[in-house]
Scaffold this motif. Sequence first.
Motif, PDB file in Angstrom:
ATOM      1  N   ARG A 141     -35.176  42.907  37.262  1.00  0.00           N
ATOM      2  CA  ARG A 141     -34.746  43.473  39.491  1.00  0.00           C
ATOM      3  C   ARG A 141     -34.895  44.820  39.653  1.00  0.00           C
ATOM      4  O   ARG A 141     -35.988  45.141  40.864  1.00  0.00           O
ATOM      5  N   ALA A 142     -35.742  45.942  38.906  1.00  0.00           N
ATOM      6  CA  ALA A 142     -36.158  47.217  39.136  1.00  0.00           C
ATOM      7  C   ALA A 142     -37.684  47.137  38.936  1.00  0.00           C
ATOM      8  O   ALA A 142     -38.295  47.548  39.858  1.00  0.00           O
ATOM      9  N   CYS A 143     -38.362  46.983  37.937  1.00  0.00           N
ATOM     10  CA  CYS A 143     -40.356  47.343  38.022  1.00  0.00           C
ATOM     11  C   CYS A 143     -40.595  46.249  38.254  1.00  0.00           C
ATOM     12  O   CYS A 143     -41.690  45.874  38.368  1.00  0.00           O
ATOM     13  N   VAL A 158     -40.217  47.055  29.757  1.00  0.00           N
ATOM     14  CA  VAL A 158     -41.128  48.082  30.098  1.00  0.00           C
ATOM     15  C   VAL A 158     -40.058  49.420  30.557  1.00  0.00           C
ATOM     16  O   VAL A 158     -41.012  50.561  30.437  1.00  0.00           O
ATOM     17  N   CYS A 159     -39.583  48.960  31.935  1.00  0.00           N
ATOM     18  CA  CYS A 159     -38.528  50.448  32.286  1.00  0.00           C
ATOM     19  C   CYS A 159     -37.480  50.393  31.825  1.00  0.00           C
ATOM     20  O   CYS A 159     -37.176  51.624  31.600  1.00  0.00           O
ATOM     21  N   GLY A 160     -36.709  49.595  30.764  1.00  0.00           N
ATOM     22  CA  GLY A 160     -35.470  50.084  30.475  1.00  0.00           C
ATOM     23  C   GLY A 160     -34.559  50.584  31.667  1.00  0.00           C
ATOM     24  O   GLY A 160     -33.702  50.553  31.160  1.00  0.00           O
ATOM     25  N   LYS A 161     -34.235  50.265  32.881  1.00  0.00           N
ATOM     26  CA  LYS A 161     -33.549  50.228  33.897  1.00  0.00           C
ATOM     27  C   LYS A 161     -32.926  48.858  34.328  1.00  0.00           C
ATOM     28  O   LYS A 161     -31.912  48.974  34.382  1.00  0.00           O
ATOM     29  N   ALA A 162     -33.059  48.065  34.029  1.00  0.00           N
ATOM     30  CA  ALA A 162     -32.499  46.320  34.530  1.00  0.00           C
ATOM     31  C   ALA A 162     -32.384  45.622  34.089  1.00  0.00           C
ATOM     32  O   ALA A 162     -33.050  45.620  33.174  1.00  0.00           O
ATOM     33  N   GLU A 163     -32.089  44.288  34.113  1.00  0.00           N
ATOM     34  CA  GLU A 163     -32.090  42.926  33.468  1.00  0.00           C
ATOM     35  C   GLU A 163     -33.414  42.690  34.197  1.00  0.00           C
ATOM     36  O   GLU A 163     -33.603  42.370  35.354  1.00  0.00           O
ATOM     37  N   ARG A 164     -33.493  41.245  33.284  1.00  0.00           N
ATOM     38  CA  ARG A 164     -34.258  39.979  34.358  1.00  0.00           C
ATOM     39  C   ARG A 164     -33.317  39.089  34.997  1.00  0.00           C
ATOM     40  O   ARG A 164     -32.365  38.971  34.661  1.00  0.00           O
TER      41      ARG A 164
END
Length: 224
Positions: A112-114, A131-137
Motif C-alpha cells: 500500500r505504501a511503496c 521492502v519498506c516495512g511501512k504497510a501491508e500488501r
Amino acid sequence: MFFEKKVNTRSKRAMAEFLAGHFRYFTTNSWHHATNYANRVKLWDLGLTRDQMNRAFEIISADFWPAINAPISVFTVEMGGRYTIGVNGRSGGYLVLYRGEYEELGYKSRCRACGQLNYQAVSGEAGVCGVCGKAERVNLSRPLSRHKIITRGIDDDMNVDAFMEWSMSDLRDRVNLVRRFDRACDEIREIFIELLDRCEVIEEDVMVPKTVRRLACNEAHLSV
C-alpha cells in the motif's frame, strides 16, 4: 493521404496487387526472410519542404518521439493488441507493422505504501511489506500485463497469385489492416510536420543525481 492508398475492395486482383506490392521491411536477419508491411519514414521520404527539412535535422536532435507516437498506442488498442507498430532501422527510418500480444506479468499483490509488487496473493494476514516495512500488501484488482511485439513475418513470400487464393473476406480484412497501418503512419507524419512548423529546440541544463560511496566514521572510535 500520404502513405495510405485507395484500394478497390470489390476487386480481388486489386486487393492482391495492393498487398503484394506494399513496401516491406526485414524484421530479422535478411537470410531468414522474415518481412513485414512497412513504410519508410526517413526525412527525405516524408515530402518535406526545404525549410521543413532544415528544421527537421534540429528537431531529431532532441527527444521528439514521445510527442508523436500517440497514433501507435491508438492503433494497438484498436487492434486488441493483436497488431502494433514498431520503429526499425539503424536510424529509426522505418515504421513496421508487427503482430503482438499482451502477456500477464504474474504479480498478485502490492504494498500500500511503496507499491512494491509481489508474486504472492494475500490470504489472511498479509504482513508488513518486506521492502519498506511501512504497510501491508493488498491484492491487485486486475492482473498487470505488458504488450509484446512478435517479430515473425506477416505474409512472407506472398505474391499476387498466392493472395488470389484467399477468400474475398480474408483479403478485405488484410487490406483493411494494412491500410489502417498506413493511416497511422500518416498520422505520425502529420504530427511530426506540425512539430516542425510550431516547435523549436531549446537547451536546458539538467542536474543529474549521482550516487557516490563515502566513509561515515564514528569519531569517538578514531585515534589521533
